[in-house]
Design a protein around this motif. Sequence first.
Motif, PDB file in Angstrom:
ATOM      1  N   MET A 118      12.975  -1.104 -11.637  1.00  0.00           N
ATOM      2  CA  MET A 118      13.043  -1.497 -13.043  1.00  0.00           C
ATOM      3  C   MET A 118      11.799  -2.301 -13.443  1.00  0.00           C
ATOM      4  O   MET A 118      11.094  -2.848 -12.592  1.00  0.00           O
ATOM      5  N   GLY A 120       9.488  -5.148 -14.209  1.00  0.00           N
ATOM      6  CA  GLY A 120       9.460  -6.515 -13.705  1.00  0.00           C
ATOM      7  C   GLY A 120       9.971  -6.668 -12.286  1.00  0.00           C
ATOM      8  O   GLY A 120      10.072  -7.789 -11.770  1.00  0.00           O
ATOM      9  N   SER A 121      10.266  -5.544 -11.602  1.00  0.00           N
ATOM     10  CA  SER A 121      10.839  -5.674 -10.254  1.00  0.00           C
ATOM     11  C   SER A 121       9.798  -6.080  -9.210  1.00  0.00           C
ATOM     12  O   SER A 121      10.141  -6.344  -8.056  1.00  0.00           O
ATOM     13  N   GLY A 122       8.529  -6.098  -9.591  1.00  0.00           N
ATOM     14  CA  GLY A 122       7.500  -6.554  -8.654  1.00  0.00           C
ATOM     15  C   GLY A 122       6.697  -5.418  -8.051  1.00  0.00           C
ATOM     16  O   GLY A 122       5.968  -5.611  -7.059  1.00  0.00           O
ATOM     17  N   LYS A 123       6.769  -4.231  -8.645  1.00  0.00           N
ATOM     18  CA  LYS A 123       6.064  -3.064  -8.082  1.00  0.00           C
ATOM     19  C   LYS A 123       4.558  -3.325  -7.992  1.00  0.00           C
ATOM     20  O   LYS A 123       3.912  -2.964  -7.012  1.00  0.00           O
ATOM     21  N   THR A 124       4.009  -3.942  -9.024  1.00  0.00           N
ATOM     22  CA  THR A 124       2.565  -4.191  -9.021  1.00  0.00           C
ATOM     23  C   THR A 124       2.220  -5.309  -8.042  1.00  0.00           C
ATOM     24  O   THR A 124       1.297  -5.181  -7.227  1.00  0.00           O
ATOM     25  N   THR A 125       2.976  -6.389  -8.115  1.00  0.00           N
ATOM     26  CA  THR A 125       2.689  -7.551  -7.260  1.00  0.00           C
ATOM     27  C   THR A 125       2.827  -7.194  -5.779  1.00  0.00           C
ATOM     28  O   THR A 125       1.920  -7.432  -4.971  1.00  0.00           O
ATOM     29  N   SER A 186       1.998   1.776  -7.942  1.00  0.00           N
ATOM     30  CA  SER A 186       3.041   1.105  -8.706  1.00  0.00           C
ATOM     31  C   SER A 186       3.358   2.009  -9.884  1.00  0.00           C
ATOM     32  O   SER A 186       2.525   2.206 -10.767  1.00  0.00           O
ATOM     33  N   ARG A 219      12.235 -13.152 -15.108  1.00  0.00           N
ATOM     34  CA  ARG A 219      10.782 -12.866 -14.969  1.00  0.00           C
ATOM     35  C   ARG A 219      10.212 -12.381 -16.299  1.00  0.00           C
ATOM     36  O   ARG A 219       9.141 -12.811 -16.719  1.00  0.00           O
ATOM     37  N   VAL A 223       7.206 -13.977 -18.876  1.00  0.00           N
ATOM     38  CA  VAL A 223       5.887 -13.392 -19.194  1.00  0.00           C
ATOM     39  C   VAL A 223       5.821 -12.745 -20.580  1.00  0.00           C
ATOM     40  O   VAL A 223       4.750 -12.385 -21.052  1.00  0.00           O
ATOM     41  N   ARG A 228       5.678  -4.438 -22.525  1.00  0.00           N
ATOM     42  CA  ARG A 228       6.851  -3.607 -22.181  1.00  0.00           C
ATOM     43  C   ARG A 228       7.632  -3.269 -23.452  1.00  0.00           C
ATOM     44  O   ARG A 228       8.623  -3.927 -23.782  1.00  0.00           O
ATOM     45  N   LEU A 281      12.369 -15.666  -2.858  1.00  0.00           N
ATOM     46  CA  LEU A 281      11.617 -14.706  -2.021  1.00  0.00           C
ATOM     47  C   LEU A 281      10.181 -14.548  -2.493  1.00  0.00           C
ATOM     48  O   LEU A 281       9.924 -14.376  -3.689  1.00  0.00           O
ATOM     49  N   PRO A 283       6.446 -12.479  -2.538  1.00  0.00           N
ATOM     50  CA  PRO A 283       6.010 -11.075  -2.429  1.00  0.00           C
ATOM     51  C   PRO A 283       5.776 -10.662  -0.972  1.00  0.00           C
ATOM     52  O   PRO A 283       6.044  -9.518  -0.595  1.00  0.00           O
ATOM     53  N   ILE A 286       8.991  -9.757   0.657  1.00  0.00           N
ATOM     54  CA  ILE A 286       9.474  -8.475   0.122  1.00  0.00           C
ATOM     55  C   ILE A 286       8.664  -7.315   0.717  1.00  0.00           C
ATOM     56  O   ILE A 286       9.211  -6.275   1.079  1.00  0.00           O
TER      57      ILE A 286
HETATM   58  N1  LIG Z   1       8.783 -12.073  -5.748  1.00  0.00           N
HETATM   59  C1  LIG Z   1       8.549 -12.536  -6.964  1.00  0.00           C
HETATM   60  N2  LIG Z   1       9.011 -13.754  -7.323  1.00  0.00           N
HETATM   61  C2  LIG Z   1       8.783 -14.237  -8.551  1.00  0.00           C
HETATM   62  N3  LIG Z   1       8.104 -13.580  -9.533  1.00  0.00           N
HETATM   63  C3  LIG Z   1       7.636 -12.378  -9.229  1.00  0.00           C
HETATM   64  C4  LIG Z   1       7.819 -11.777  -7.950  1.00  0.00           C
HETATM   65  N4  LIG Z   1       7.246 -10.561  -7.958  1.00  0.00           N
HETATM   66  C5  LIG Z   1       6.713 -10.405  -9.194  1.00  0.00           C
HETATM   67  N5  LIG Z   1       6.945 -11.491  -9.938  1.00  0.00           N
HETATM   68  C6  LIG Z   1       6.528 -11.720 -11.334  1.00  0.00           C
HETATM   69  O1  LIG Z   1       7.312 -10.887 -12.169  1.00  0.00           O
HETATM   70  C7  LIG Z   1       6.522 -10.309 -13.189  1.00  0.00           C
HETATM   71  C8  LIG Z   1       6.584  -8.802 -13.102  1.00  0.00           C
HETATM   72  O2  LIG Z   1       5.997  -8.405 -11.878  1.00  0.00           O
HETATM   73  P1  LIG Z   1       5.227  -7.020 -11.734  1.00  0.00           P
HETATM   74  O3  LIG Z   1       4.682  -6.962 -10.352  1.00  0.00           O
HETATM   75  O4  LIG Z   1       4.273  -6.856 -12.863  1.00  0.00           O
HETATM   76  O5  LIG Z   1       6.437  -6.003 -11.909  1.00  0.00           O
HETATM   77  P2  LIG Z   1       6.444  -4.433 -12.230  1.00  0.00           P
HETATM   78  O6  LIG Z   1       5.084  -3.902 -11.832  1.00  0.00           O
HETATM   79  O7  LIG Z   1       7.551  -3.886 -11.398  1.00  0.00           O
HETATM   80  O8  LIG Z   1       6.726  -4.321 -13.688  1.00  0.00           O
HETATM   81  C9  LIG Z   1       5.099 -10.866 -13.003  1.00  0.00           C
HETATM   82  O9  LIG Z   1       4.926 -11.959 -13.843  1.00  0.00           O
HETATM   83  C10 LIG Z   1       5.081 -11.296 -11.559  1.00  0.00           C
HETATM   84  O10 LIG Z   1       4.196 -12.367 -11.325  1.00  0.00           O
END
Ligand SMILES: Nc1ncnc2c1ncn2[C@@H]1O[C@H](COP(=O)(O)OP(=O)(O)O)[C@@H](O)[C@H]1O
Length: 311
Positions: A118, A120-125, A186, A219, A223, A228, A281, A283, A286
């Motif tokens: 979904m 904001g799930s952290g795919k990019t991070t 991502s 999250r 931001v 989105r 948790l 990154p 994860i």
């Molecule tokens: N493990 C985590 N804990 C806290 N915040 C996170 C974590 N992973 C990502 N975020 C934050 O959540 C937001 C969305 O992350 P992002 O990687 O852009 O998600 P996606 O690519 O899935 O949309 C960003 O602001 C990022 O810094």
Amino acid sequence: MEAAIAQRVQYPSWVDCRKLERKPLNSLRYAQRAKEEKRFRGLALAHLLPDKRNERARSVSSEVSCSDKNSSALLQAGSVHSFDEDLILKASNNEYPFRKAEEVKPYLHGRSMYLVGMMGSGKTTVGKLMSKVLGYSFFDCDTLIEQAMNGTSVAEIFEHHGESFFRGKETDALKKLSSMYQVVVSTGGGAVIRPINWKYMHKGISIWLDVPLEALAHRIAAVGTDSRPLLHDESGDAYTVAFKRLSTIWDERGEAYTNANARVSLENIAVKRGYKDVSDLTPAEIAIEAFEQVQSYLEKEETMEIPDGDL
Ligand SMILES: Nc1ncnc2c1ncn2[C@@H]1O[C@H](COP(=O)(O)OP(=O)(O)O)[C@@H](O)[C@H]1O
Ligand SMILES: O=C(O)C1=C[C@@H](OP(=O)(O)O)[C@@H](O)[C@H](O)C1
């Protein structure tokens, strides 16, 4: 069996095939584990020190690591992200995802990884971190679409051309990416809804980052929703609006994420580590779980591929 595998995975000429030889997974479990502590110390240092030669090697391989003209253009467009060094250093204070990456890498045979989940799930991070420790290139599908549209943002594409136009561009981007090896992608949160996208993502290994909706809403609220468009709404407090929108989207497409080869459940990691909340948790933690789930998937895949008569 080898012939079938070779047919399915066609390596571009630049890949050193000796490194991609099929290794039995039991050597992953036993032989490597015996050596890993010793090797890891040197490895962690090598990753943490800036190494111009590695950077050069990465940029050279980025220019050629593709099997068709489209993907070559894609790479030369400069879509490989620069990595967040802070993130990597944070990772080094954790459990060193490097170790897990080095353990799994020989068994990937160059296959790419597609992160789904979904918004904001952290795919990019997490994806950037995974690519860094694997020595793979990183691509963000939304960024590729924006580049293909001469810098038009995802929000503007939705506004001026509509969602179905955007979905077409998303499929184009995944098609191009699917001909590449050694990349971490991502994907956009909605990439899972088109079956054709799965055809492309299944060229590599797909990993679902399964994050509770409450954590996602926190999250997103932090931001904002500018980038989105599906979550954007003028009214109400940011958390409540995000949560409601995410719940509706989840009802529509939650099932589609289960097509992924591996699932990374943040709730499960938190329980395993004795954390109260998934927001504790990092990154790095994860990413480690993602590599572990990929490892389990590869083990299952190998069992499925070997016909009984060959055992
Ligand atoms: N493990 C985590 N804990 C806290 N915040 C996170 C974590 N992973 C990502 N975020 C934050 O959540 C937001 C969305 O992350 P992002 O990687 O852009 O998600 P996606 O690519 O899935 O949309 C960003 O602001 C990022 O810094
Ligand atoms: O879930 C979705 O349908 C979307 C997710 C976004 O990507 P992220 O998941 O990277 O936010 C982006 O592709 C677009 O806004 C649509």
